[in-house]
Design a protein around this motif. Structure first.
Motif, PDB file in Angstrom:
ATOM      1  N   SER A 185       6.911   7.362  -7.937  1.00 20.72           N
ATOM      2  CA  SER A 185       6.961   6.194  -7.720  1.00 20.72           C
ATOM      3  C   SER A 185       5.421   6.270  -9.532  1.00 20.72           C
ATOM      4  N   ALA A 186       5.772   5.122 -10.156  1.00 16.79           N
ATOM      5  CA  ALA A 186       4.705   5.040 -10.735  1.00 16.79           C
ATOM      6  C   ALA A 186       4.049   3.752 -11.061  1.00 16.79           C
ATOM      7  N   ASN A 187       3.331   4.265 -11.726  1.00 20.11           N
ATOM      8  CA  ASN A 187       2.161   2.882 -10.689  1.00 20.11           C
ATOM      9  C   ASN A 187       1.747   2.352 -13.394  1.00 20.11           C
ATOM     10  N   VAL A 219       9.400   1.429 -10.407  1.00 18.73           N
ATOM     11  CA  VAL A 219       7.428   0.553 -10.529  1.00 18.73           C
ATOM     12  C   VAL A 219       7.652  -0.843 -10.210  1.00 18.73           C
ATOM     13  N   LYS A 223      11.100  -3.964  -6.983  1.00 13.79           N
ATOM     14  CA  LYS A 223      10.495  -3.512  -7.331  1.00 13.79           C
ATOM     15  C   LYS A 223      11.531  -2.834  -8.340  1.00 13.79           C
ATOM     16  N   ARG A 253      -4.404   9.331 -11.561  1.00 14.31           N
ATOM     17  CA  ARG A 253      -4.617   8.190 -11.943  1.00 14.31           C
ATOM     18  C   ARG A 253      -5.274   8.352 -12.894  1.00 14.31           C
ATOM     19  N   SER A 279       1.972   7.973  -9.441  1.00 15.83           N
ATOM     20  CA  SER A 279       1.473   6.890  -8.224  1.00 15.83           C
ATOM     21  C   SER A 279       0.831   8.324  -7.660  1.00 15.83           C
ATOM     22  N   ARG A 280       0.748   9.242  -7.463  1.00 16.34           N
ATOM     23  CA  ARG A 280      -0.263  10.440  -6.468  1.00 16.34           C
ATOM     24  C   ARG A 280      -1.282  10.531  -8.315  1.00 16.34           C
ATOM     25  N   ASP A 335       0.767  -1.220   0.310  1.00 17.44           N
ATOM     26  CA  ASP A 335      -0.433   0.010   0.027  1.00 17.44           C
ATOM     27  C   ASP A 335       0.870   1.060  -0.118  1.00 17.44           C
ATOM     28  N   THR A 336       0.914   1.898  -0.901  1.00 17.79           N
ATOM     29  CA  THR A 336       1.124   3.119  -1.352  1.00 17.79           C
ATOM     30  C   THR A 336       1.749   4.140   0.656  1.00 17.79           C
TER      31      THR A 336
END
Length: 184
Positions: A68-70, A154, A162, A94, A91-92, A52-53
């Motif tokens: 961070s990237a999703n 990532v 990661k 959508r 990540s921050r 969890d972030t």
């Protein structure tokens, strides 16, 4: 080796730990042919229980929130035909599925791909999908903000571990299209 960001006990060049990566990611690292050498792709061991972030950032370092990237898999549909693509955003933010993704894919409708489709098509674990090692021919939509970050955290293809990669790498991956406003 010390990771370029975060507080990780175990950081190694990705080519030195191919056995810790899923097959498609390991194959991509093994066959790496980009401006940035494969040794600059850093594998860090992480605890999958704190993925969890908020918990991840608290444990591994606050600077990871902005680095961070999703990577998510999306499905575009038009005229009964469906196509898959991957999207990479910080990540921050959508993914703008109904705007930027739908437009880029020329789809009438776009949505997140079901988990079993994402996992089955990529050969990666859910929660660890990464843009390195995606299926050949897939579009990789990359938010322009990602390529502007010096080092990006990532997935590694698995929930454990990661990759820390120079942000500029993502714009040069196979099928990559850099898009302003993909992440909102």
């Amino acid at each position: 080796m010390r990771a370029p960001l975060g507080n990780f006990d175990d950081a190694r060049p990705a080519p030195d730990c191919l056995d810790l990566l899923t097959a498609p990611v390991a194959d991509a690292v093994r066959g790496w042919s980009h401006d940035v050498p494969a040794e600059q792709l850093i594998y860090v061991d992480t605890d999958p229980e704190i993925a969890d972030t908020a918990a991840f950032v608290e444990h591994y370092g606050p600077e990871l929130l902005d680095a961070s990237a999703n990577c998510v898999v999306v499905a575009g549909k038009r005229g009964g035909e469906s196509s898959l693509a991957a999207c990479l955003v910080l990540s921050r933010t959508r993914v703008d599925v109904n705007g930027a993704v739908r437009k880029q894919l020329g789809a009438r409708k776009a949505s997140f791909a079901p988990m079993d489709t994402a996992v089955g098509e990529t050969g990666m674990e859910y929660g660890g999908i990464t843009p390195i090692g995606l299926p050949a021919g897939w579009p990789l939509l990359v938010d322009s903000a990602v390529v502007d970050v010096e080092w990006v955290l990532v997935g590694s293809g698995r929930r454990r571990g990661k990759l820390i990669v120079p942000g500029k790498v993502f714009g040069g991956l196979p099928g990559a299209v850099v898009i302003d406003g993909l992440g909102v």
